[in-house]
Structure formats: C-alpha cells, structure tokens
Design a protein around this motif. Structure first.
Motif, PDB file in Angstrom:
ATOM      1  N   ASP A  41      31.074  23.754  49.021  1.00  0.00           N
ATOM      2  CA  ASP A  41      30.406  23.494  50.394  1.00  0.00           C
ATOM      3  C   ASP A  41      31.096  24.759  51.329  1.00  0.00           C
ATOM      4  O   ASP A  41      30.353  25.159  52.414  1.00  0.00           O
ATOM      5  CB  ASP A  41      30.973  22.209  50.945  1.00  0.00           C
ATOM      6  CG  ASP A  41      30.307  21.019  50.212  1.00  0.00           C
ATOM      7  OD1 ASP A  41      29.101  21.067  49.939  1.00  0.00           O
ATOM      8  OD2 ASP A  41      30.648  19.995  50.287  1.00  0.00           O
ATOM      9  N   VAL A  42      32.459  24.946  51.178  1.00  0.00           N
ATOM     10  CA  VAL A  42      32.845  26.162  52.239  1.00  0.00           C
ATOM     11  C   VAL A  42      32.147  27.180  51.917  1.00  0.00           C
ATOM     12  O   VAL A  42      31.860  27.994  52.915  1.00  0.00           O
ATOM     13  CB  VAL A  42      34.231  26.306  51.877  1.00  0.00           C
ATOM     14  CG1 VAL A  42      34.855  27.377  52.419  1.00  0.00           C
ATOM     15  CG2 VAL A  42      35.037  24.806  52.090  1.00  0.00           C
ATOM     16  N   HIS A  99      30.542  16.777  55.632  1.00  0.00           N
ATOM     17  CA  HIS A  99      30.686  17.229  54.315  1.00  0.00           C
ATOM     18  C   HIS A  99      32.203  17.497  54.088  1.00  0.00           C
ATOM     19  O   HIS A  99      32.734  16.747  53.124  1.00  0.00           O
ATOM     20  CB  HIS A  99      29.782  18.130  53.898  1.00  0.00           C
ATOM     21  CG  HIS A  99      28.340  17.746  54.064  1.00  0.00           C
ATOM     22  ND1 HIS A  99      27.515  16.849  53.311  1.00  0.00           N
ATOM     23  CD2 HIS A  99      27.475  17.875  55.211  1.00  0.00           C
ATOM     24  CE1 HIS A  99      26.587  16.496  53.702  1.00  0.00           C
ATOM     25  NE2 HIS A  99      26.260  17.301  54.991  1.00  0.00           N
ATOM     26  N   LEU A 100      32.555  18.532  54.625  1.00  0.00           N
ATOM     27  CA  LEU A 100      33.846  19.067  54.210  1.00  0.00           C
ATOM     28  C   LEU A 100      35.022  18.220  54.600  1.00  0.00           C
ATOM     29  O   LEU A 100      35.954  17.834  53.738  1.00  0.00           O
ATOM     30  CB  LEU A 100      34.004  20.451  54.947  1.00  0.00           C
ATOM     31  CG  LEU A 100      35.258  21.287  54.347  1.00  0.00           C
ATOM     32  CD1 LEU A 100      35.338  21.520  52.760  1.00  0.00           C
ATOM     33  CD2 LEU A 100      35.401  22.811  55.083  1.00  0.00           C
ATOM     34  N   ASP A 116      28.395  20.126  59.480  1.00  0.00           N
ATOM     35  CA  ASP A 116      28.900  20.279  57.770  1.00  0.00           C
ATOM     36  C   ASP A 116      30.515  19.959  57.832  1.00  0.00           C
ATOM     37  O   ASP A 116      30.872  19.363  56.644  1.00  0.00           O
ATOM     38  CB  ASP A 116      28.327  21.684  57.419  1.00  0.00           C
ATOM     39  CG  ASP A 116      27.098  22.014  57.451  1.00  0.00           C
ATOM     40  OD1 ASP A 116      26.324  21.081  57.198  1.00  0.00           O
ATOM     41  OD2 ASP A 116      26.217  22.907  57.275  1.00  0.00           O
ATOM     42  N   LEU A 117      30.974  20.681  58.660  1.00  0.00           N
ATOM     43  CA  LEU A 117      32.598  20.542  58.719  1.00  0.00           C
ATOM     44  C   LEU A 117      32.730  19.028  58.531  1.00  0.00           C
ATOM     45  O   LEU A 117      33.790  18.568  57.891  1.00  0.00           O
ATOM     46  CB  LEU A 117      33.213  21.158  59.576  1.00  0.00           C
ATOM     47  CG  LEU A 117      33.089  22.639  59.532  1.00  0.00           C
ATOM     48  CD1 LEU A 117      33.705  23.412  60.622  1.00  0.00           C
ATOM     49  CD2 LEU A 117      33.771  23.230  58.245  1.00  0.00           C
ATOM     50  N   THR A 156      34.122  20.896  47.142  1.00  0.00           N
ATOM     51  CA  THR A 156      34.415  21.194  48.479  1.00  0.00           C
ATOM     52  C   THR A 156      34.433  22.996  48.255  1.00  0.00           C
ATOM     53  O   THR A 156      33.998  23.471  49.447  1.00  0.00           O
ATOM     54  CB  THR A 156      35.761  20.591  48.778  1.00  0.00           C
ATOM     55  OG1 THR A 156      35.798  19.186  48.555  1.00  0.00           O
ATOM     56  CG2 THR A 156      36.091  21.016  50.026  1.00  0.00           C
ATOM     57  N   VAL A 157      34.778  23.257  47.673  1.00  0.00           N
ATOM     58  CA  VAL A 157      34.880  24.793  47.609  1.00  0.00           C
ATOM     59  C   VAL A 157      33.611  25.223  47.561  1.00  0.00           C
ATOM     60  O   VAL A 157      33.215  26.219  48.383  1.00  0.00           O
ATOM     61  CB  VAL A 157      35.559  25.556  46.384  1.00  0.00           C
ATOM     62  CG1 VAL A 157      35.285  27.193  46.309  1.00  0.00           C
ATOM     63  CG2 VAL A 157      37.167  25.141  46.440  1.00  0.00           C
ATOM     64  N   SER A 189      35.143  15.014  52.269  1.00  0.00           N
ATOM     65  CA  SER A 189      35.720  15.483  50.953  1.00  0.00           C
ATOM     66  C   SER A 189      37.259  15.890  50.950  1.00  0.00           C
ATOM     67  O   SER A 189      37.991  15.539  49.971  1.00  0.00           O
ATOM     68  CB  SER A 189      34.887  16.787  50.301  1.00  0.00           C
ATOM     69  OG  SER A 189      33.653  16.462  50.366  1.00  0.00           O
ATOM     70  N   LEU A 190      37.686  16.594  51.747  1.00  0.00           N
ATOM     71  CA  LEU A 190      39.139  16.541  51.837  1.00  0.00           C
ATOM     72  C   LEU A 190      39.924  15.501  51.993  1.00  0.00           C
ATOM     73  O   LEU A 190      41.161  15.476  51.375  1.00  0.00           O
ATOM     74  CB  LEU A 190      39.624  17.850  52.898  1.00  0.00           C
ATOM     75  CG  LEU A 190      39.005  19.153  52.521  1.00  0.00           C
ATOM     76  CD1 LEU A 190      39.055  20.311  53.822  1.00  0.00           C
ATOM     77  CD2 LEU A 190      39.429  19.918  51.612  1.00  0.00           C
ATOM     78  N   ILE A 220      28.791  27.014  53.543  1.00  0.00           N
ATOM     79  CA  ILE A 220      28.952  27.194  55.095  1.00  0.00           C
ATOM     80  C   ILE A 220      29.195  28.759  55.557  1.00  0.00           C
ATOM     81  O   ILE A 220      28.591  29.265  56.511  1.00  0.00           O
ATOM     82  CB  ILE A 220      30.128  26.343  55.613  1.00  0.00           C
ATOM     83  CG1 ILE A 220      29.614  24.824  55.314  1.00  0.00           C
ATOM     84  CG2 ILE A 220      30.569  26.719  57.247  1.00  0.00           C
ATOM     85  CD1 ILE A 220      30.971  23.783  55.643  1.00  0.00           C
ATOM     86  N   TRP A 255      36.134  17.277  42.493  1.00  0.00           N
ATOM     87  CA  TRP A 255      35.919  17.283  43.966  1.00  0.00           C
ATOM     88  C   TRP A 255      36.275  18.598  44.792  1.00  0.00           C
ATOM     89  O   TRP A 255      35.496  18.798  45.706  1.00  0.00           O
ATOM     90  CB  TRP A 255      36.726  16.123  44.491  1.00  0.00           C
ATOM     91  CG  TRP A 255      36.078  14.513  43.739  1.00  0.00           C
ATOM     92  CD1 TRP A 255      34.850  14.319  43.767  1.00  0.00           C
ATOM     93  CD2 TRP A 255      36.704  13.578  44.024  1.00  0.00           C
ATOM     94  NE1 TRP A 255      34.676  13.067  43.403  1.00  0.00           N
ATOM     95  CE2 TRP A 255      36.138  12.407  43.615  1.00  0.00           C
ATOM     96  CE3 TRP A 255      38.090  13.019  44.282  1.00  0.00           C
ATOM     97  CZ2 TRP A 255      36.404  11.146  43.492  1.00  0.00           C
ATOM     98  CZ3 TRP A 255      38.410  11.827  43.919  1.00  0.00           C
ATOM     99  CH2 TRP A 255      37.470  10.971  43.780  1.00  0.00           C
TER     100      TRP A 255
END
Length: 662
Positions: free
Chosen positions: A516-517, A473-474, A469-470, A513-514, A477-478, A520, A509
């Motif tokens: 997704d965090v 995805h994350l 995931d990190l 991302t937030v 995105s970052l 997780i 975006w």
C-alpha cells in the motif's frame, strides 16, 4: 406601354431638373439675389420630387410616381418662367408676357397636389377606398379649378402688389375669376384634411412595418399641410418663410421611412437626390452671402457676382465630397465607411482589459455599427456576450471562424427589410472575421481558466485521496499489526507454536502494508517511469496487482512504446493504477485485461475486468473520487476517459490521449 411610361417619366423629371437649373443660372445673373423665400420653396420642390417620381414609375407605382413628377414639373415650370420673365423684361427677350403669365399660376399644381392629392396614395401607391376616394377626386378637381382660376385671374386682382401695380395685362384674363379662389381654397382644405384622415385611419388599421411607414409619412405629410395652411394666414414675409419650410417635412419623412423600412427600394435615387438638393442649396447660399458681404465694396452687378461665382466654383468639389459622405452616413450608417468602423472596433478591442471584456464590447459595437437592437456573440465551449434582450424570431446567423476552425456564432436581429443591404452584408462579414479572432481569444482564456481550476481541483482531490488511503488502508493495517504484535509478545512464553503462526500472519499483513505504501508513493510520482520506462513500469504495475484469484494481463504493441512526454506517461500509469486499484477493491473480479494500442495521432488503452460491473447507475448515483481523478488526468492532456459497463459483464475504462512524440 410600360417602357413608354418609364421613358416619359424620366424625360419629364429630367426636363424639370434642367428647367430648375436654367432658372438658377438666370437667378445668378439677375440683381434679385436669393432673399426670395418663394423662389427657394419652388426650387427645392422641383429638385426633391422629380427623381423619386421617375423611380416610382420604374417600380410600378405609376400613379404615385406621376404625382411626384407632376409636382416637380409644376415647380420647375414656375421657377424657370418666373426667372425668364424677369430677365426678358430687362433685356428685351421675346415671350416675356407669356412666361410671366405661366409663372403666375404654374406653381399651384405643385402646391395643391402635395397638400390634397398625394396623402391618399401614400405610402404604397394604392388607390384609396371608401369615402376617401371621392375626397381624393375632390383634391384632383381642386388642382384643375385652382390652376384655371389663377390662369384666368386679371392681374389687377392679384394679391402680388408688384404685379397688380405693374399695369401689365394678362393675355388670358376673365372678369370675375377671382370669385373662384375662395371656393378652390375650401376644396383644397377639405381634400387636405381628408388626406390626413385617410393616413390616420390606415395607421390605426396597419400592423408591423406598414404602421411604421405610415407613421413617418403621415408625420411628414401633416407637417407639410400645416405649413402650407400657415403660409396663407400670416404676413407676406412670414408666409414666404413658411412656404419655403413646407417643402421639407414630406421628403424628410420619406427619407426616414426609407432608412428604417427600405420603402420603395429608393436608397440610390434618394442619395443622389439629396446630394443634388444640398449642393444646390449650398451654391445658392454661398453666392448670396458673398454678394451680400462684398456688394457694397465691389458692386452688385459685376464685381461681387464674379467673386461669388469663383468662390462657388472652388468650393463645389470639396463640398460635394463632404455632402456625399454625410448623405451616405445618413442612409447607410457606418456601412458607408467600413474602414472607419473597423478602426473604431479595433481600438475598442485593443483597450479591453481581458478577452471576455473585449467580447462584451464587440457585441455592443457591432450593434451600433449595423444599427440593430440586439447582437449576441456565442463561443463554443466558452463565454458569451449579449447586447440587447431579444433577437427576434428569425435572427441572422453568421459563423465565427478562426484559422479555419469554427469557434462560435454571431447572432443579430434581422433588419425590418428582411436582409441587410449589400454594403452592410459585406461589412458584417468583415466584422465577423474580427469577431472570430476575439472569440478565439476568449475561448483560449476560458480554456486556460478551466485548466487552472481543474489543476486546483485535482490537487485538492489528490490530497483527499492520499488522506483517504492513509486513513482507510494504511492506518488500520498498521494498527492491526500493532495489536497482533502485542498479542505475540504475550504468547511467546506460553504458546510458542501459536506465536509462530501469528508472526507469519503479521509478516503477511506487513507485506500488504508495504505494498500500500508503494502504491501511494507511486501515485504521487511514479519513479518507475524514470528507472524503467513506460512499458516496463506498466508490467511492474500490473504484476503488483496480480494475486491468487485475480489475474491481470497486459498486452502492449508488438513494436513497443515510443518515448512520450513525461506528463503523458505519468497520466497513463496513474489511470491504469487507479483502475486496477478499483478492480482489486470493489469488482470481485477473477481477471483483468490491460491493452495498449498506438495510433498515428493518439495513444489508446483500456482496462477491462470481469467483475460485478458498475451497479450504481440509478438516480442519485455519482462518480467516485477515483473515477473522477482518471477523467481529470485525461482531460488535462486534452484526452478522453470513458467508464463503461462491459457487454459481457464487468467494467471497462477506455482512454484516449493525444500522441506527441519526443
């Protein structure tokens, strides 16, 4: 007619036993002692053959049964008449000469029938066929001719020097009768060799259990005949020893055949006969030893015999118990003493270091206790223990039950007789109860080991999912936001309107991302459960996945959700979140329904979407990490998770978790 034959057989066998006992009593009162090997042979023969003969008549083996009874009657007659003649000569009793005449020749039928007739009828009692039938008749003729020759023999021509020198005259003697003896000896030798040959031919043609029966009986018969022949070729003292020994091989071989193949179903009669014979031998030996040791001190006519009789009387009860236990052990093995067998099995299980080792030892102990070559212990969803390579075509199956629940199965090689004896069957079911407890312990240990491995695997998979995931995805995105912010910095001065639009996209975006965090973090430990409870946490979770183009609908029980264990609530939230994430990423669905239902014993919930469905069901397809993690989360709570292709299209995740209210 049959009942009359049975009654006659019982009567003759009983009379033979009584005559042998009477001869023994007379022997106790005489000064001859027990050093006479001929007396020992004739007494053992009388006791060993009578009871089995009567039993064979009852079982329909009439000819073979009567042969055994005739051997016993012949030996008993010789034993009693010889002892009576000796006692009558010294005490002036009547019939001394007639009894002496009977004792001279009445032993011969027992001798010749065993050597020259019985082999043709063993082991089944069926009439011999072919060339062996005339040889069997020759053996019968030798019984008659030999008995007549000895009955008519003038005593002055007897090979017994004491009888020849006694000056006594046979009441029925014929001059020249001694000429028949060599002829009779040849007849006996030919018939005996023919009997052994018949056993050999049948052994070669036999199969399976019949071959085993013939092998044991043939070996015993050969030993008997060889000892009888040898007794005629050695000096007098050695001849007596060999003659006494010849009474043993055939009965011993029959014992072994009965033990291994349950031939004739004679275990009960054999057990009692063996105890009787061994008791008689013990009494005779004890009496002889005491008289020999104390004869010079107390006198051989009164004092020593009285002490010997007292010693015999005192030793009868304990020796009888000891012999009975030993004979039962010989015939039935550990089934004769089930308490001892269970004690040894319990000690074996107590010393085992682990349940799996206890199971291994259990299989070996059961095989030794019941004397079968192979025993397998199979545990449902657990280990198995195998003693022996092959069970055979039709093994005995005994279910293993613990606390009313089937936990496995005990498989044993079927006995040669087809079924275990009643005592063995009872012992087997008692052993099965012990085995059920051991199997249950092994099953629990296996479940614990599987759970431990599942936890280790789940932790590793969780770390892999977090890394994925990190990374997938994350991280991207970052990185994209970082690049757009650099572009935004360059556009601020030259293109304020474009910079504003780019800033709006960056904000969108970052919001994703937030999310997704948050997802997780919730996957690591859903804090919403502590703050809101399961129902509100599910509402928040489903609302978080709803967006334009994907409508997520939640249906909860009208009465609400009761408090559940933390592990159960966490598993529900984790499975629902993983299923919704898969729907959002891969299903291309427009709608998804999450439905939770309560049952008295379980919590049921499902996640169903209307997307493209599970397309990778062909060869080589495997479940992904997310689907595996859902199944593992349910399995850790003894639940069940199914991933199905929905009937109307899409995918359905159906879960059942045991319900334990707090």
């Amino acid at each position: 007619m049959r009942s009359r034959l049975v009654m006659m057989g019982d009567s003759v066998a009983g009379a033979a036993a009584a005559a042998t006992l009477a001869g023994f009593v007379l022997r106790l009162q005489s000064s001859a002692g027990f050093a006479d090997d001929y007396w020992l042979w004739i007494s053992i023969t009388a006791m060993v053959y009578g009871a089995p003969g009567a039993f064979l008549i009852r079982r329909g083996r009439t000819v073979l049964g009567w042969l055994f009874v005739a051997v016993s009657a012949s030996a008993a007659t010789s034993a009693f008449t010889g002892e009576y003649a000796t006692a009558a000569a010294g005490r002036g009793w009547p019939g001394h000469l007639i009894m002496l005449w009977l004792s001279v020749w009445s032993w011969l039928p027992a001798y010749v029938i065993v050597a020259a007739v019985v082999p043709y009828w063993l082991p089944s009692g069926e009439r011999p066929t072919g060339v062996f039938r005339p040889l069997m008749y020759l053996g019968c003729a030798s019984v008659v001719a030999g008995s007549a020759a000895w009955a008519l023999l003038p005593w002055q021509q007897s090979d017994d020097s004491a009888l020849a020198d006694s000056g006594l005259v046979s009441p029925l003697s014929v001059a020249g009768a001694e000429a028949l003896l060599p002829v009779c000896l040849v007849m006996v030798a030919v018939a005996a060799l023919g009997g052994l040959a018949s056993l050999g031919v049948r052994l070669r043609r036999a199969e399976s259990d019949e071959r085993g029966q013939l092998a044991w009986v043939g070996a015993g018969m050969a030993g008997t005949v060889l000892l009888l022949v040898a007794a005629q070729t050695v000096e007098a003292r050695g001849a007596g020893v060999l003659l006494a020994a010849s009474a043993l091989p055939l009965p011993i071989s029959v014992v072994l055949a009965i033990q291994r193949y349950r031939m004739w179903d004679m275990e009960t009669v054999l057990r009692r006969g063996l105890v009787w014979a061994l008791m008689s031998a013990e009494i005779a030996l004890c009496y002889a030893v005491v008289v020999a040791l104390l004869g010079d001190l107390l006198g051989r006519s009164v004092g020593a015999p009285l002490v010997a009789a007292a010693v015999v009387a005192i030793s009868v009860a304990p020796v009888h118990r000891l012999l009975q236990r030993g004979v039962r052990r010989l015939l039935y093995g550990d089934a004769a003493d089930p308490y001892d067998a269970l004690g040894r099995l319990g000690a074996t299980l107590e010393t085992a270091a682990a349940p799996a080792e206890a199971l291994e030892r259990l299989a070996g102990d059961v095989a030794r206790i019941l004397r079968v070559p192979a025993v397998w212990v199979l545990v449902l969803d657990g280990p198995e223990s195998r003693h022996g390579e092959e069970l055979g075509a039709d093994p005995v199956r005994v279910p293993l039950v613990h606390a009313g629940e089937a936990v496995g199965e005990l498989l044993l090689t079927r006995p040669r007789a087809g079924e275990f004896r009643p005592a063995e069957a009872r012992l087997l079911h008692v052993l099965a109860r012990q085995a059920g407890a051991a199997a249950h312990a092994a099953r629990l240990a296996a479940d614990l080991d599987r759970s431990r491995r599942a936890l280790v695997t789940a932790r590793a998979e969780e770390r892999r999912r977090l890394r994925r995931d990190l990374h997938d995805h994350l991280g991207p995105s970052l990185s994209a936001v970082h690049l757009q912010l650099e572009t935004l910095r360059d556009m601020v001065a030259t293109d304020p309107a474009g910079a504003g639009a780019l800033a709006d996209r960056c904000a969108t975006w970052l919001a994703g991302t937030v999310g997704d965090v948050r997802r997780i973090v919730d996957g690591l430990g859903p804090s919403a459960l502590d703050d809101l409870g399961l129902a509100e946490a599910l509402r928040a979770q489903t609302a978080g996945f709803s967006r334009p183009g994907l409508a997520v609908r939640l249906r909860l029980p009208e009465e609400g959700l009761p408090p559940l264990p933390a592990a159960t609530e966490a598993a529900v939230l984790r499975i629902v979140g993983e299923a919704l994430a898969n729907t959002a990423r891969h299903a291309r669905a427009s709608g998804c329904d999450v439905e939770v239902e309560l049952a008295p014993d379980a919590l049921h919930f499902s996640i169903r979407d209307d997307g493209v469905g599970i397309t990778g069901t062909g060869a080589g397809w495997r479940v992904g990490v997310g689907l595996e993690s859902m199944a593992e989360a349910a399995a850790q709570l003894d639940g069940k998770c199914e991933i199905l292709a929905a009937a109307g299209g899409g995918t359905e995740v159906r879960v059942r978790l045991p319900r334990v209210e707090v």
